[in-house]
Design an enzyme around this catalytic site. Structure first.
Site, mmCIF file in Angstrom:
data_model
loop_
_atom_site.group_PDB
_atom_site.id
_atom_site.type_symbol
_atom_site.label_atom_id
_atom_site.label_comp_id
_atom_site.label_asym_id
_atom_site.label_seq_id
_atom_site.Cartn_x
_atom_site.Cartn_y
_atom_site.Cartn_z
ATOM 1 N N CYS A 125 2.460 -1.171 -2.376
ATOM 2 C CA CYS A 125 3.762 -1.522 -2.953
ATOM 3 C C CYS A 125 4.454 -0.299 -3.561
ATOM 4 O O CYS A 125 3.904 0.371 -4.438
ATOM 5 C CB CYS A 125 3.574 -2.613 -4.010
ATOM 6 N N GLY A 126 5.675 -0.014 -3.113
ATOM 7 C CA GLY A 126 6.432 1.117 -3.631
ATOM 8 C C GLY A 126 6.766 0.983 -5.101
ATOM 9 O O GLY A 126 6.730 1.958 -5.862
ATOM 10 N N HIS A 127 7.088 -0.233 -5.547
ATOM 11 C CA HIS A 127 7.398 -0.475 -6.959
ATOM 12 C C HIS A 127 6.168 -0.190 -7.829
ATOM 13 O O HIS A 127 6.290 0.369 -8.928
ATOM 14 C CB HIS A 127 7.854 -1.923 -7.165
ATOM 15 N N CYS A 128 5.005 -0.584 -7.330
ATOM 16 C CA CYS A 128 3.761 -0.353 -8.077
ATOM 17 C C CYS A 128 3.458 1.134 -8.175
ATOM 18 O O CYS A 128 3.029 1.628 -9.221
ATOM 19 C CB CYS A 128 2.591 -1.078 -7.406
#
Length: 457
Positions: free
Chosen positions: A118-121
């Protein structure tokens, strides 16, 4: 009758390990020889009373030894179990197997459920680790943990994880009803939110150095200057503090602190590390008015859209946003930013001014949402995030303080028409009996007063 060599014979006093009763070495040779030849009952030379007493002592010793062994074994297992809660950059690595134990050891714990891809993570990870390190360095009992939800699927399902990252706060070891984390994704935001959740809503300042540290350590901090902490104004201030999760609130009655910050009467001052540096509240001292003051001043006049600022942008009270799409690498970037910021000062608390770097790959989906291409930037759009998202486009493409101010004024006054995104009109749209309608020609054709128009969507 049992012989001396009978394996079923056993004398506790002689501590026979082989299962066989040995003849005592102190027995006279004549009697040993006779005993070895003559079958007899199994016996020990000690009197019965002594044997019973020694039996009891021996059993107690064996029981005590067994108990100590069990306790040692349990302690060893407990230590081994605790050792399984490893850390990565001061963040506890949690699994189904150690989750409950972690809550027992750290009752107040913030937990991130993440996915490695996940990019947000990935964007959150360094700030999350920084927050964990800050708390650990302070000696705080608050801890941060993380769960790989793609591996610990049972744990993720138990806590209703539907997207990544999902961040929940477990308070007092209660695993049944954790609270959703609702603040920003920078280290200071995380730390402040946790402290507000577990400590007093307002910190009392008595020394100038305490006030200076509070301001230096936080992007935004609020200090209430009240000579009487029991006054109605001070109580209203405290209620506002209780309703704010992500900003530290403090209160002081110290003459030295009043003097240091040039405050001559009771009031509220918001200190920040951007724009004008501080804002002084000048309205009626109510919970609602103080909250409105804080919310309208806690963000920069122009805030850049990033993974970290997104929660503040979308989670704030201001639902009308004007966005400027502009590449940071542009030669006139600073000039346009200054013009945009100048216009923003007149709409504080009404419209949130946001800058989006149109060269960043992750921002391309936002451009697409507004029907824009990189080649069309710089550009300005306005959107309302109410039940229905409505978009507006200025008639002028100029990015000046005057043009943006005029555009925003028309919006505030309700005089703007929504902008409907549309495809270009096809060249052959009217070449067949069934005409092709798009946004740009829909009203002209569909609402032609001279015709009855049947439209299939």
């Amino acid at each position: 009758m049992r012989t001396a060599a009978d394996p079923s014979g056993f004398c506790v006093h002689c501590h026979v390990s082989s299962g066989r009763h040995k003849t005592p070495a102190t027995l006279p040779a004549q009697r040993r020889e006779k005993t070895d030849r003559t079958p007899r009952r199994n016996f020990c030379l000690e009197p019965a009373a002594d044997r019973a007493r020694n039996f009891s002592v021996t059993v107690r010793r064996k029981s005590s030894t067994a108990t100590m062994f069990k306790l040692l074994l349990l302690c060893t297992l407990a230590v081994a179990s605790r050792a399984e809660i490893s850390e990565e950059e001061d963040v506890l690595v949690l699994k189904k197997s150690n989750f409950e134990e972690a809550l027992q050891a750290h009752p107040n714990m913030l937990v991130e459920f993440y996915a490695p891809w996940c990019g947000h993570c990935k964007a959150l990870a360094p700030e999350y680790a920084k927050a964990a390190g800050m708390l650990k360095a302070e000696g705080s009992a608050l801890r941060l943990g993380k769960v790989d939800a793609t591996e610990e699927t049972e744990l993720a399902q138990e806590y209703g994880v539907r997207g990544y990252p999902t961040i929940k706060f477990f308070k007092g070891g209660d695993k049944e009803s954790p609270k959703e984390y609702s603040a920003g994704r920078q280290a200071d935001d995380i730390v402040n939110w946790l402290k507000k959740r577990t400590g007093p809503a307002v910190t009392t300042l008595t020394e100038v150095t305490e006030a200076e540290s509070l301001i230096a350590d936080n992007e935004v901090a609020v200090i209430g200057f009240f000579k009487d902490a029991s006054s109605a104004d001070a109580k209203a201030y405290e209620k506002a503090a209780e309703a704010t999760d992500d900003i530290p609130f403090a209160v002081t009655a110290s003459d030295a602190i009043f003097s240091k910050f040039e405050v001559s009467k009771d009031g509220v001052v918001l200190f920040k590390k951007f724009d004008e540096g501080r804002n002084t509240f000048d309205g009626e001292m109510t919970k609602e008015s103080i909250l409105a003051f804080v919310k309208s001043n806690q963000l920069p006049l122009v805030i850049e859209f990033t993974e970290q600022t997104a929660p503040k942008i979308f989670g704030g009270e201001i639902k009308s946003h004007i966005l400027m799409f502009l590449p940071k690498a542009a030669s006139d970037f600073q000039d346009k930013m200054d013009q945009f910021k100048k216009a923003a000062s007149g709409f504080k608390g009404q419209i949130l001014f946001i800058f989006i770097d149109s060269d960043v790959d992750d921002n391309q989906r936002i451009l697409e949402f507004f029907g824009l291409k990189k080649e069309e930037c710089p550009a300005v759009r306005l959107i309302t995030l109410e039940d229905e998202m409505t978009k507006y486009r200025p008639e002028s493409k100029d990015i000046t303080a005057e043009s943006i101010t005029q555009f925003c004024t028309l919006f505030v006054e309700g005089k703007l028409k929504p902008h409907l995104m549309s495809q270009d009109i096809p060249e052959d749209w009217d070449k067949t009996p069934v005409r092709v309608l798009v946004g740009k020609n829909f009203e002209e054709v569909a609402f032609d007063p001279t015709k009855n128009v049947f439209v299939e969507f």
